[in-house]
Design an enzyme around this catalytic site. Structure first.
Site, PDB file in Angstrom:
ATOM      1  N   ASP A 131      46.232  25.369  59.640  1.00 11.27           N
ATOM      2  CA  ASP A 131      45.398  24.886  58.763  1.00 11.27           C
ATOM      3  C   ASP A 131      45.549  23.304  59.007  1.00 11.27           C
ATOM      4  O   ASP A 131      46.399  22.723  58.455  1.00 11.27           O
ATOM      5  CB  ASP A 131      45.636  25.234  57.312  1.00 11.27           C
ATOM      6  CG  ASP A 131      44.557  24.864  56.366  1.00 11.27           C
ATOM      7  OD1 ASP A 131      43.590  25.407  56.342  1.00 11.27           O
ATOM      8  OD2 ASP A 131      44.550  23.917  55.740  1.00 11.27           O
TER       9      ASP A 131
ATOM     10  N   GLU B 242      44.874  19.390  58.911  1.00  9.12           N
ATOM     11  CA  GLU B 242      44.422  18.142  57.960  1.00  9.12           C
ATOM     12  C   GLU B 242      43.573  17.064  58.729  1.00  9.12           C
ATOM     13  O   GLU B 242      44.253  16.913  59.812  1.00  9.12           O
ATOM     14  CB  GLU B 242      45.439  17.637  57.150  1.00  9.12           C
ATOM     15  CG  GLU B 242      46.174  18.396  56.144  1.00  9.12           C
ATOM     16  CD  GLU B 242      45.196  19.226  55.192  1.00  9.12           C
ATOM     17  OE1 GLU B 242      44.438  18.394  54.677  1.00  9.12           O
ATOM     18  OE2 GLU B 242      45.375  20.258  54.964  1.00  9.12           O
ATOM     19  N   ALA B 243      42.586  16.834  58.378  1.00 11.88           N
ATOM     20  CA  ALA B 243      41.781  15.691  59.041  1.00 11.88           C
ATOM     21  C   ALA B 243      41.245  14.460  58.116  1.00 11.88           C
ATOM     22  O   ALA B 243      41.530  14.502  56.947  1.00 11.88           O
ATOM     23  CB  ALA B 243      40.701  16.206  59.584  1.00 11.88           C
TER      24      ALA B 243
ATOM     25  N   ASP C  71      38.465  25.010  61.007  1.00  9.44           N
ATOM     26  CA  ASP C  71      39.455  24.594  61.824  1.00  9.44           C
ATOM     27  C   ASP C  71      39.391  24.529  63.199  1.00  9.44           C
ATOM     28  O   ASP C  71      39.525  23.713  64.214  1.00  9.44           O
ATOM     29  CB  ASP C  71      41.088  25.293  61.353  1.00  9.44           C
ATOM     30  CG  ASP C  71      41.271  25.085  60.073  1.00  9.44           C
ATOM     31  OD1 ASP C  71      42.039  23.999  59.745  1.00  9.44           O
ATOM     32  OD2 ASP C  71      41.022  25.980  59.162  1.00  9.44           O
TER      33      ASP C  71
ATOM     34  N   HIS D  97      46.623  20.798  50.131  1.00  8.23           N
ATOM     35  CA  HIS D  97      46.088  20.086  51.007  1.00  8.23           C
ATOM     36  C   HIS D  97      47.036  19.315  51.831  1.00  8.23           C
ATOM     37  O   HIS D  97      46.758  18.560  52.595  1.00  8.23           O
ATOM     38  CB  HIS D  97      44.899  18.827  50.544  1.00  8.23           C
ATOM     39  CG  HIS D  97      44.030  19.765  49.518  1.00  8.23           C
ATOM     40  ND1 HIS D  97      43.089  20.270  50.022  1.00  8.23           N
ATOM     41  CD2 HIS D  97      43.829  19.342  48.290  1.00  8.23           C
ATOM     42  CE1 HIS D  97      42.243  20.687  48.838  1.00  8.23           C
ATOM     43  NE2 HIS D  97      42.814  20.103  48.068  1.00  8.23           N
TER      44      HIS D  97
ATOM     45  N   ASP E   5      49.720  24.683  52.893  1.00 10.36           N
ATOM     46  CA  ASP E   5      48.283  25.441  52.854  1.00 10.36           C
ATOM     47  C   ASP E   5      48.495  26.670  53.921  1.00 10.36           C
ATOM     48  O   ASP E   5      48.332  27.728  53.585  1.00 10.36           O
ATOM     49  CB  ASP E   5      47.118  24.807  53.439  1.00 10.36           C
ATOM     50  CG  ASP E   5      46.318  23.773  52.271  1.00 10.36           C
ATOM     51  OD1 ASP E   5      47.003  23.980  51.107  1.00 10.36           O
ATOM     52  OD2 ASP E   5      45.534  22.964  52.688  1.00 10.36           O
TER      53      ASP E   5
END
Length: 339
Positions: A124, A126-127, A224, A283, A288
């Site tokens: 998962d 994060e961006a 993703d 988050h 996550d």
């Protein structure tokens, strides 16, 4: 990266266990008992995939009985079999039905435990992001987590986590920092994506994924792989990695297995319906991923065969039919750079 996603327009055959106790309706309800004598006394010559086999009639009768049970009756029967008793009524019904079905089919033909993935890699990302996620904003991966789920022990066996230095928008927005908990200092000190991807591949190789052990990738939704990883590879001028071209979209699997609409497959809602709370910081990519793995474990316990249902082909997101033979992901290799 649920906030961004939401805002964007199963060795040698095992010996079959003893048959389950017969399901019975409470006094005053329609009789729906299936006795052991009735179940075991029929000698069927039909193939295991022939739905004319009397065993499927027995399963259907049992399902009808389960449908008429109250939540307390369902929990009592699940507890009798030492199964998980948490979750909403529809989840409890599905859990009990799959338990009975599995036991009945194993009496007929033991399940081959080697036919399923040895591991599931939960990812998962994060961006980078801005409040409202304007359509022109380019998301860059800033956290690459993996949770390694052993499908035999149904336990999280290992984890990987590295942060990534963004290139196009190197300065994180206040919204992004607040949402993810990832600070500017963290990404400033991190490696760029190609190096992090190389570290990911080395970590996977050390665990003999795709060589000694079969595995599949799993994500919470399509974004993703089809969006974040796809865009990141273009930014970093590398080809899309072959090990990530197919994956299990757990939202699709959850919706199809428990028969719930798409709006009930958000991470927090899936946890809630299964009787679980979110554990960790929302988050955080790693947290996550751990919570997604908890959902996967519960689904496997409930009898769901999580399998690849999405893939990337020629840069486009495609659906994988459930009729396609189950096949693990290839041994991870570092993709070539684009010309």
């Amino acid at each position: 990266m649920e906030e961004q996603k939401e805002n964007r327009p199963q060795a040698a055959p095992k010996e079959a266990p003893a048959p389950p106790a017969p399901a019975t309706c409470p006094p005053g309800r329609q009789h729906c008992r299936i006795s052991d004598q009735e179940t075991n006394g029929k000698n069927s010559t039909a193939s295991s995939n022939d739905f004319s086999d009397p065993i499927y009639k027995e399963i259907a009768i049992t399902n009808g009985c389960i449908n008429r049970m109250t939540r307390d009756e369902l929990r009592s029967k699940l507890a009798e079999f030492k199964l998980e008793t948490r979750g909403v009524k529809d989840v409890l019904k599905k859990r009990l039905k799959n338990y009975y079905k599995k036991q009945k089919l194993m009496q007929k033909e033991p399940i081959n435990g080697d036919s399923y993935y040895d591991y599931i890699c939960v990812v998962d990302f994060e961006a980078t992001c801005e409040e409202g996620n304007p359509p022109e904003f380019i998301h860059e991966i800033i956290e690459f987590p993996i949770v390694l789920l052993n499908t035999h022990t149904l336990e999280i066996e290992d984890t990987f986590q590295q942060y990534v230095k963004p290139e196009i928008n190197p300065k994180l927005s206040k919204f992004c920092i607040s949402l993810t908990g990832i600070t500017q200092d963290i990404v400033d000190k991190a490696d760029t994506f190609p190096q992090v991807l190389q570290n990911v591949i080395e970590w996977m190789r050390q665990r003999e994924l795709g060589t000694k052990y079969s595995y599949s990738m799993l994500t919470d939704g399509s974004w993703d792989m089809s969006k974040f990883l796809n865009i990141q590879c273009r930014i970093s001028r590398i080809k899309y990695p072959s090990f990530a071209k197919k994956w299990i979209n757990i939202r699709k699997s959850y919706g199809n297995f428990y028969k719930v609409p798409r709006n009930q497959t958000k991470l927090t809602i899936m946890l809630e319906k299964l009787g679980m709370n979110y554990d960790g910081r929302p988050h955080s990519g790693l947290d996550d991923s751990k919570n997604i793995a908890r959902i996967a474990i519960r689904m496997l316990q409930d009898g769901c065969e999580l399998r690849v249902n999405e893939r990337m082909h020629a840069g486009q997101l495609m659906t994988v039919s459930s009729s396609v033979p189950l096949e693990g992901a290839p041994a991870p290799q570092m993709p070539r750079y684009r010309n």
